[in-house]
Scaffold this motif. Structure first.
Motif, PDB file in Angstrom:
ATOM      1  N   THR A  72     -24.135  -6.254  -6.402  1.00  0.00           N
ATOM      2  CA  THR A  72     -22.994  -6.259  -7.312  1.00  0.00           C
ATOM      3  C   THR A  72     -22.935  -4.975  -8.125  1.00  0.00           C
ATOM      4  N   THR A  73     -24.071  -4.514  -8.623  1.00  0.00           N
ATOM      5  CA  THR A  73     -24.081  -3.294  -9.417  1.00  0.00           C
ATOM      6  C   THR A  73     -23.818  -2.083  -8.548  1.00  0.00           C
ATOM      7  N   ARG A  74     -24.348  -2.078  -7.346  1.00  0.00           N
ATOM      8  CA  ARG A  74     -24.095  -0.966  -6.438  1.00  0.00           C
ATOM      9  C   ARG A  74     -22.602  -0.868  -6.128  1.00  0.00           C
ATOM     10  N   HIS A  75     -21.958  -2.014  -5.926  1.00  0.00           N
ATOM     11  CA  HIS A  75     -20.520  -2.019  -5.696  1.00  0.00           C
ATOM     12  C   HIS A  75     -19.792  -1.413  -6.892  1.00  0.00           C
ATOM     13  N   THR A  76     -20.196  -1.802  -8.097  1.00  0.00           N
ATOM     14  CA  THR A  76     -19.536  -1.287  -9.295  1.00  0.00           C
ATOM     15  C   THR A  76     -19.629   0.230  -9.345  1.00  0.00           C
ATOM     16  N   TYR A  77     -20.814   0.770  -9.139  1.00  0.00           N
ATOM     17  CA  TYR A  77     -20.995   2.225  -9.186  1.00  0.00           C
ATOM     18  C   TYR A  77     -20.161   2.923  -8.112  1.00  0.00           C
ATOM     19  N   GLN A  78     -20.226   2.403  -6.911  1.00  0.00           N
ATOM     20  CA  GLN A  78     -19.477   3.018  -5.816  1.00  0.00           C
ATOM     21  C   GLN A  78     -17.973   2.943  -6.062  1.00  0.00           C
ATOM     22  N   ASN A  79     -17.514   1.822  -6.606  1.00  0.00           N
ATOM     23  CA  ASN A  79     -16.087   1.674  -6.875  1.00  0.00           C
ATOM     24  C   ASN A  79     -15.606   2.635  -7.954  1.00  0.00           C
ATOM     25  N   ILE A  80     -16.407   2.796  -9.005  1.00  0.00           N
ATOM     26  CA  ILE A  80     -16.034   3.734 -10.066  1.00  0.00           C
ATOM     27  C   ILE A  80     -15.991   5.158  -9.522  1.00  0.00           C
ATOM     28  N   GLN A  81     -16.933   5.492  -8.651  1.00  0.00           N
ATOM     29  CA  GLN A  81     -16.918   6.799  -8.016  1.00  0.00           C
ATOM     30  C   GLN A  81     -15.637   6.999  -7.210  1.00  0.00           C
ATOM     31  N   HIS A  82     -15.180   5.945  -6.581  1.00  0.00           N
ATOM     32  CA  HIS A  82     -13.971   6.034  -5.745  1.00  0.00           C
ATOM     33  C   HIS A  82     -12.698   6.153  -6.564  1.00  0.00           C
ATOM     34  N   SER A  83     -12.502   5.221  -7.512  1.00  0.00           N
ATOM     35  CA  SER A  83     -11.210   5.149  -8.208  1.00  0.00           C
ATOM     36  C   SER A  83     -11.168   5.960  -9.495  1.00  0.00           C
ATOM     37  N   ARG A  84     -12.357   6.231 -10.083  1.00  0.00           N
ATOM     38  CA  ARG A  84     -12.491   6.946 -11.361  1.00  0.00           C
ATOM     39  C   ARG A  84     -11.976   6.137 -12.540  1.00  0.00           C
ATOM     40  N   PHE A  85     -11.916   4.828 -12.378  1.00  0.00           N
ATOM     41  CA  PHE A  85     -11.510   3.928 -13.453  1.00  0.00           C
ATOM     42  C   PHE A  85     -12.404   2.693 -13.452  1.00  0.00           C
ATOM     43  N   PHE A  86     -12.536   2.055 -14.627  1.00  0.00           N
ATOM     44  CA  PHE A  86     -13.152   0.738 -14.706  1.00  0.00           C
ATOM     45  C   PHE A  86     -12.678   0.061 -15.978  1.00  0.00           C
ATOM     46  N   THR A  87     -12.870  -1.237 -16.062  1.00  0.00           N
ATOM     47  CA  THR A  87     -12.480  -1.979 -17.261  1.00  0.00           C
ATOM     48  C   THR A  87     -13.695  -2.691 -17.847  1.00  0.00           C
ATOM     49  N   LEU A  88     -13.657  -2.901 -19.149  1.00  0.00           N
ATOM     50  CA  LEU A  88     -14.653  -3.719 -19.844  1.00  0.00           C
ATOM     51  C   LEU A  88     -13.917  -4.887 -20.469  1.00  0.00           C
ATOM     52  N   ASN A  89     -14.411  -6.090 -20.227  1.00  0.00           N
ATOM     53  CA  ASN A  89     -13.745  -7.312 -20.660  1.00  0.00           C
ATOM     54  C   ASN A  89     -14.749  -8.210 -21.376  1.00  0.00           C
ATOM     55  N   HIS A  90     -14.484  -8.529 -22.649  1.00  0.00           N
ATOM     56  CA  HIS A  90     -15.405  -9.361 -23.404  1.00  0.00           C
ATOM     57  C   HIS A  90     -15.533 -10.749 -22.774  1.00  0.00           C
ATOM     58  N   VAL A  91     -16.702 -11.329 -22.940  1.00  0.00           N
ATOM     59  CA  VAL A  91     -16.957 -12.693 -22.476  1.00  0.00           C
ATOM     60  C   VAL A  91     -16.818 -13.646 -23.645  1.00  0.00           C
ATOM     61  N   GLN A  92     -16.026 -14.701 -23.458  1.00  0.00           N
ATOM     62  CA  GLN A  92     -15.900 -15.756 -24.457  1.00  0.00           C
ATOM     63  C   GLN A  92     -16.609 -17.010 -23.974  1.00  0.00           C
ATOM     64  N   GLU A  93     -16.765 -17.949 -24.899  1.00  0.00           N
ATOM     65  CA  GLU A  93     -17.498 -19.172 -24.583  1.00  0.00           C
ATOM     66  C   GLU A  93     -16.868 -19.931 -23.418  1.00  0.00           C
ATOM     67  N   ASN A  94     -15.534 -19.919 -23.324  1.00  0.00           N
ATOM     68  CA  ASN A  94     -14.874 -20.703 -22.281  1.00  0.00           C
ATOM     69  C   ASN A  94     -15.000 -20.092 -20.885  1.00  0.00           C
ATOM     70  N   ILE A  95     -15.513 -18.849 -20.778  1.00  0.00           N
ATOM     71  CA  ILE A  95     -15.690 -18.259 -19.449  1.00  0.00           C
ATOM     72  C   ILE A  95     -17.133 -17.832 -19.203  1.00  0.00           C
ATOM     73  N   VAL A  96     -18.069 -18.350 -20.010  1.00  0.00           N
ATOM     74  CA  VAL A  96     -19.471 -17.943 -19.880  1.00  0.00           C
ATOM     75  C   VAL A  96     -20.015 -18.236 -18.489  1.00  0.00           C
ATOM     76  N   GLN A  97     -19.799 -19.435 -17.996  1.00  0.00           N
ATOM     77  CA  GLN A  97     -20.370 -19.798 -16.695  1.00  0.00           C
ATOM     78  C   GLN A  97     -19.808 -18.937 -15.577  1.00  0.00           C
ATOM     79  N   ALA A  98     -18.504 -18.701 -15.602  1.00  0.00           N
ATOM     80  CA  ALA A  98     -17.891 -17.850 -14.577  1.00  0.00           C
ATOM     81  C   ALA A  98     -18.405 -16.427 -14.694  1.00  0.00           C
TER      82      ALA A  98
END
Length: 206
Positions: A72-98
């Motif tokens: 999963t982390t390798r995919h993230t790094y490779q994807n950022i290298q490809h697109s040059r973009f990424f997002t950060l999204n806070h985790v709330q209690e209602n989506i912790v398990q997901a």
């Protein structure tokens, strides 16, 4: 209890990872959204997001070893290298398990969004998916990266291009109400906490 370096090194792998991840205290939990050349949206939970600077607004994330077995982390790094973009999204209690489930090693071609039941949200000018269910989210453009020889990890630095948050969680002084937004904190590899404000103090002067 006192643990020397030899004591720490003798611990089994998972307890050692959990302990060292927890000793710095509570951390932020962010879902990092990215997309690769195949167009499949990727999502992975990170607890390494760090403030780099405010002018320009820069945020860094540290990836796990890129030659390790954590896809999963390798995919993230490779994807950022490809697109040059990424997002950060806070985790709330209602989506912790997901959010936690995104740390599983899904095979190539499988979107973590679909696998865990979260919704990709696309916005113009940001070539990476946001998490629709997240209350606080930011779109970042890749700026630079630094290789950390000590443990073969990479610090990726991005510039905040867009910040999305509830209308009622930001005051005129720039204070962000994380408690009101439902943001949770992370400790170790698998433990999540509700937040509660203790105090807001004035700027310290001598």
């Amino acid at each position: 209890m006192i643990l020397s370096l030899p004591d720490i090194e003798k611990l089994p792998r998972i307890p050692r990872l959990t302990l060292i991840n927890a000793i710095t205290g509570f951390k932020s939990g962010n879902l990092v959204g990215s997309v690769g050349p195949d167009g499949v949206p990727n999502l992975a939970i990170f607890s390494s997001a760090v403030h780099i600077g405010s002018a320009p607004p820069l945020i860094g994330i540290v990836t796990r070893p890129i030659d390790g077995d954590l896809k999963t982390t390798r995919h993230t790094y490779q994807n950022i290298q490809h697109s040059r973009f990424f997002t950060l999204n806070h985790v709330q209690e209602n989506i912790v398990q997901a959010a936690h489930q995104t740390s599983a090693s899904y095979p190539d071609g499988v979107s973590e969004f679909s696998a865990v039941g979260l919704t990709p949200e696309w916005r113009e000018g940001i070539a990476a998916p946001f998490v629709a269910e997240s209350n606080i989210k930011m779109g970042l453009g890749y700026v630079e990266e630094y290789y950390i020889k000590a443990n073969n990890t990479i610090l990726i630095i991005g510039k905040v291009l867009e910040l999305i948050l509830p209308d009622d969680c930001l005051d005129e002084k720039g204070n962000l109400d994380l408690q009101g937004a439902g943001t949770v904190a992370v400790s170790g590899l698998d433990t999540y906490y509700r937040t509660e404000q203790v105090a807001r103090l004035p700027y310290a002067r001598v």
